[in-house]
Design a protein around this motif. Structure first.
Motif, PDB file in Angstrom:
ATOM      1  N   ASP A   4       0.849  -1.187   0.000  1.00 44.61           N
ATOM      2  CA  ASP A   4       0.000   0.000   0.000  1.00 44.61           C
ATOM      3  C   ASP A   4       0.890   1.244   0.000  1.00 44.61           C
ATOM      4  OD1 ASP A   4      -2.041   1.771   0.136  1.00 44.61           O
ATOM      5  OD2 ASP A   4      -2.474   1.432   2.263  1.00 44.61           O
ATOM      6  N   ASN A   5       0.932   1.935  -1.147  1.00 45.68           N
ATOM      7  CA  ASN A   5       1.775   3.123  -1.309  1.00 45.68           C
ATOM      8  C   ASN A   5       0.986   4.418  -1.197  1.00 45.68           C
ATOM      9  OD1 ASN A   5       4.149   1.713  -1.716  1.00 45.68           O
ATOM     10  ND2 ASN A   5       3.784   1.514  -3.924  1.00 45.68           N
ATOM     11  N   SER A   6      -0.252   4.346  -0.784  1.00 40.33           N
ATOM     12  CA  SER A   6      -1.105   5.537  -0.779  1.00 40.33           C
ATOM     13  C   SER A   6      -0.548   6.630   0.135  1.00 40.33           C
ATOM     14  CB  SER A   6      -2.535   5.181  -0.379  1.00 40.33           C
ATOM     15  OG  SER A   6      -2.552   4.598   0.909  1.00 40.33           O
ATOM     16  N   ARG A   7       0.074   6.273   1.252  1.00 40.32           N
ATOM     17  CA  ARG A   7       0.653   7.288   2.141  1.00 40.32           C
ATOM     18  C   ARG A   7       1.786   8.032   1.447  1.00 40.32           C
ATOM     19  NH1 ARG A   7       3.136   4.912   6.682  1.00 40.32           N
ATOM     20  NH2 ARG A   7       2.914   2.925   5.680  1.00 40.32           N
ATOM     21  N   HIS A   8       2.625   7.291   0.730  1.00 32.98           N
ATOM     22  CA  HIS A   8       3.749   7.908   0.022  1.00 32.98           C
ATOM     23  C   HIS A   8       3.272   8.800  -1.120  1.00 32.98           C
ATOM     24  CE1 HIS A   8       6.580   5.573   2.325  1.00 32.98           C
ATOM     25  NE2 HIS A   8       5.946   4.452   1.993  1.00 32.98           N
ATOM     26  N   ILE A   9       2.262   8.338  -1.821  1.00 32.42           N
ATOM     27  CA  ILE A   9       1.719   9.120  -2.929  1.00 32.42           C
ATOM     28  C   ILE A   9       1.094  10.406  -2.404  1.00 32.42           C
ATOM     29  CG2 ILE A   9      -0.038   9.161  -4.748  1.00 32.42           C
ATOM     30  CD1 ILE A   9       0.514   6.133  -5.098  1.00 32.42           C
ATOM     31  N   ALA A  11       1.834  11.958   0.370  1.00 28.94           N
ATOM     32  CA  ALA A  11       2.919  12.811   0.875  1.00 28.94           C
ATOM     33  C   ALA A  11       3.638  13.494  -0.285  1.00 28.94           C
ATOM     34  CB  ALA A  11       3.903  11.988   1.698  1.00 28.94           C
ATOM     35  N   ALA A  12       3.860  12.773  -1.359  1.00 26.02           N
ATOM     36  CA  ALA A  12       4.516  13.357  -2.533  1.00 26.02           C
ATOM     37  C   ALA A  12       3.644  14.457  -3.133  1.00 26.02           C
ATOM     38  CB  ALA A  12       4.803  12.282  -3.569  1.00 26.02           C
ATOM     39  N   ARG A  14       1.426  16.300  -1.519  1.00 21.53           N
ATOM     40  CA  ARG A  14       1.494  17.444  -0.598  1.00 21.53           C
ATOM     41  C   ARG A  14       2.790  18.227  -0.789  1.00 21.53           C
ATOM     42  NH1 ARG A  14      -0.636  13.996   3.048  1.00 21.53           N
ATOM     43  NH2 ARG A  14       1.389  13.535   3.973  1.00 21.53           N
ATOM     44  N   ASN A  15       3.892  17.502  -0.911  1.00 21.81           N
ATOM     45  CA  ASN A  15       5.187  18.155  -1.113  1.00 21.81           C
ATOM     46  C   ASN A  15       5.217  18.945  -2.422  1.00 21.81           C
ATOM     47  OD1 ASN A  15       6.158  17.156   1.275  1.00 21.81           O
ATOM     48  ND2 ASN A  15       7.253  15.437   0.337  1.00 21.81           N
TER      49      ASN A  15
END
Length: 148
Positions: A4-9, A11-12, A14-15
């Motif tokens: 599950d990469n949804s947190r990383h996506i 965050a990216a 938002r950045n």
């Protein structure tokens, strides 16, 4: 099973959003500091963002509209009242300019008179001296050559 990469996506994203906002704010400050016209198009180009994205940012949109209105108001009244010259100071400046103009006119008259006298003296000196033969004037006079 996939990770599950949804947190990383998220965050990216938002950045990326914060980076884009920072570019837009920096461009807006630079344009304002330069004193040039503030428009959505100019800010969008300077920040390398789209105009439509700027319209979707309420705070940036409000600031651009405020600066644009401020610049338009400033262009109709370019000099603040406290910085405008008074009638008395304008009259004094005009008097000083007229006085300088009179002095320069008199100086020109004197210089023209001096030039006329100098040219007259030169003409009189030429008339009093004997004429120079044409051959000597052109450097073709006779010359004595010594032994070879």
């Amino acid at each position: 099973m996939r990770a599950d990469n949804s947190r990383h996506i998220a965050a990216a994203a938002r950045n990326r959003h914060e980076y884009t906002r920072a570019k837009a704010i920096k461009a807006l400050r630079e344009i304002d500091a330069a004193g040039t016209a503030v428009t959505f198009d100019i800010v969008a180009r300077a920040a390398s963002v789209s105009r439509s994205w700027l319209y979707t940012q309420p705070d940036l949109r409000a600031e651009i509209e405020r600066l644009r209105t401020e610049r338009q108001r400033a262009s109709t009244n370019p000099v603040p009242a406290r910085q405008r010259a008074s009638d008395a100071s304008l009259i004094r400046r005009l008097e000083a300019a007229n006085e300088r103009n009179r002095r320069l006119t008199e100086e020109n008259r004197q210089l023209r008179q001096q030039l006329a006298h100098a040219l007259g003296d030169l003409r009189a000196a030429r008339l009093q001296s004997p004429p120079i033969p044409e051959a000597r004037r052109q450097g073709r006079g006779s010359a004595t050559i010594g032994p070879c």
